[in-house]
Design a protein around this motif. Structure first.
Motif, PDB file in Angstrom:
ATOM      1  N   CYS A  76      -6.070  31.451 -28.851  1.00 16.83           N
ATOM      2  CA  CYS A  76      -4.766  30.832 -29.099  1.00 16.83           C
ATOM      3  C   CYS A  76      -4.879  29.553 -29.918  1.00 16.83           C
ATOM      4  O   CYS A  76      -5.745  28.713 -29.661  1.00 16.83           O
ATOM      5  CB  CYS A  76      -4.090  30.492 -27.771  1.00 16.83           C
ATOM      6  N   GLU A  77      -3.967  29.388 -30.848  1.00 15.98           N
ATOM      7  CA  GLU A  77      -3.872  28.151 -31.615  1.00 15.98           C
ATOM      8  C   GLU A  77      -3.489  27.037 -30.647  1.00 15.98           C
ATOM      9  O   GLU A  77      -2.651  27.225 -29.767  1.00 15.98           O
ATOM     10  CB  GLU A  77      -2.832  28.339 -32.727  1.00 15.98           C
ATOM     11  N   VAL A  78      -4.104  25.867 -30.788  1.00 13.32           N
ATOM     12  CA  VAL A  78      -3.984  24.807 -29.782  1.00 13.32           C
ATOM     13  C   VAL A  78      -2.552  24.286 -29.638  1.00 13.32           C
ATOM     14  O   VAL A  78      -2.026  24.217 -28.528  1.00 13.32           O
ATOM     15  CB  VAL A  78      -4.959  23.643 -30.076  1.00 13.32           C
ATOM     16  N   ILE A  79      -1.908  23.922 -30.728  1.00  9.72           N
ATOM     17  CA  ILE A  79      -0.562  23.336 -30.624  1.00  9.72           C
ATOM     18  C   ILE A  79       0.431  24.354 -30.072  1.00  9.72           C
ATOM     19  O   ILE A  79       1.215  24.039 -29.167  1.00  9.72           O
ATOM     20  CB  ILE A  79      -0.096  22.761 -31.972  1.00  9.72           C
ATOM     21  N   ASN A 120       0.633  32.003 -31.611  1.00  7.89           N
ATOM     22  CA  ASN A 120      -0.029  31.952 -32.914  1.00  7.89           C
ATOM     23  C   ASN A 120      -1.511  32.303 -32.758  1.00  7.89           C
ATOM     24  O   ASN A 120      -2.393  31.637 -33.283  1.00  7.89           O
ATOM     25  CB  ASN A 120       0.154  30.581 -33.562  1.00  7.89           C
ATOM     26  N   ALA A 121      -1.774  33.349 -32.009  1.00  6.48           N
ATOM     27  CA  ALA A 121      -3.137  33.704 -31.604  1.00  6.48           C
ATOM     28  C   ALA A 121      -3.797  34.672 -32.572  1.00  6.48           C
ATOM     29  O   ALA A 121      -3.133  35.437 -33.277  1.00  6.48           O
ATOM     30  CB  ALA A 121      -3.116  34.333 -30.210  1.00  6.48           C
ATOM     31  N   GLU A 122      -5.120  34.620 -32.557  1.00 10.44           N
ATOM     32  CA  GLU A 122      -5.931  35.656 -33.185  1.00 10.44           C
ATOM     33  C   GLU A 122      -6.188  36.694 -32.098  1.00 10.44           C
ATOM     34  O   GLU A 122      -6.607  36.337 -30.991  1.00 10.44           O
ATOM     35  CB  GLU A 122      -7.247  35.059 -33.666  1.00 10.44           C
ATOM     36  N   VAL A 123      -5.934  37.957 -32.399  1.00 16.17           N
ATOM     37  CA  VAL A 123      -6.057  39.030 -31.411  1.00 16.17           C
ATOM     38  C   VAL A 123      -7.003  40.098 -31.957  1.00 16.17           C
ATOM     39  O   VAL A 123      -6.806  40.580 -33.069  1.00 16.17           O
ATOM     40  CB  VAL A 123      -4.682  39.650 -31.088  1.00 16.17           C
ATOM     41  N   ASP A 182     -13.220  28.667 -26.830  1.00 20.60           N
ATOM     42  CA  ASP A 182     -14.101  29.157 -27.881  1.00 20.60           C
ATOM     43  C   ASP A 182     -13.687  28.441 -29.159  1.00 20.60           C
ATOM     44  O   ASP A 182     -12.555  28.599 -29.626  1.00 20.60           O
ATOM     45  CB  ASP A 182     -13.953  30.671 -28.032  1.00 20.60           C
ATOM     46  N   GLY A 183     -14.588  27.612 -29.667  1.00 22.97           N
ATOM     47  CA  GLY A 183     -14.245  26.843 -30.865  1.00 22.97           C
ATOM     48  C   GLY A 183     -13.094  25.888 -30.626  1.00 22.97           C
ATOM     49  O   GLY A 183     -12.323  25.609 -31.542  1.00 22.97           O
ATOM     50  N   GLY A 184     -12.953  25.424 -29.385  1.00 27.68           N
ATOM     51  CA  GLY A 184     -11.882  24.487 -29.055  1.00 27.68           C
ATOM     52  C   GLY A 184     -10.528  25.135 -28.831  1.00 27.68           C
ATOM     53  O   GLY A 184      -9.520  24.441 -28.688  1.00 27.68           O
ATOM     54  N   ARG A 185     -10.478  26.458 -28.785  1.00 24.63           N
ATOM     55  CA  ARG A 185      -9.211  27.171 -28.584  1.00 24.63           C
ATOM     56  C   ARG A 185      -9.215  27.874 -27.232  1.00 24.63           C
ATOM     57  O   ARG A 185     -10.238  28.374 -26.783  1.00 24.63           O
ATOM     58  CB  ARG A 185      -9.021  28.196 -29.704  1.00 24.63           C
TER      59      ARG A 185
END
Length: 97
Positions: free
Chosen positions: A9-12, A74-77, A44-47
């Motif tokens: 997941c995108e942080v913001i 706004n996630a990478e899936v 993972d990578g701060g997310r």
């Protein structure tokens, strides 16, 4: 087919979803739908990231699983077919047939 679902997941967006209560709703709804045999939550990578191992019955299930993560977080899936040790042994035994 046993499938690994990785959601990063995108942080913001995930911060906003956590504050609004959407993040736990999406996770619970997904887990209720997939009934994963295993699930893990970590960074993972701060997310914010989760892994779930579940049975994907047919590819047409993918949009219904992925879209809440895309739209709300706004996630990478990523969907990845995977094997357990028993599956691997079965597959390897066929190599010498």
């Amino acid at each position: 087919m046993r499938t690994l679902l990785k959601v990063s997941c995108e942080v913001i967006a995930s911060n906003n979803a956590l504050k609004s209560g959407k993040l736990p709703e999406i996770v619970k709804s997904t887990m209720d739908k997939l009934k994963p045999e295993a699930s893990y939550f970590f960074t993972d990578g701060g997310r914010r990231t989760c892994l779930m191992i579940f049975d994907l019955k047919e590819p047409s299930e993918i949009p219904g699983i992925a879209e809440p993560f895309f739209q709300e977080l706004n996630a990478e899936v990523i969907f990845q077919p995977v094997m357990n040790a028993e599956d691997l042994q079965k597959g390897l035994s066929k190599l010498n047939s």
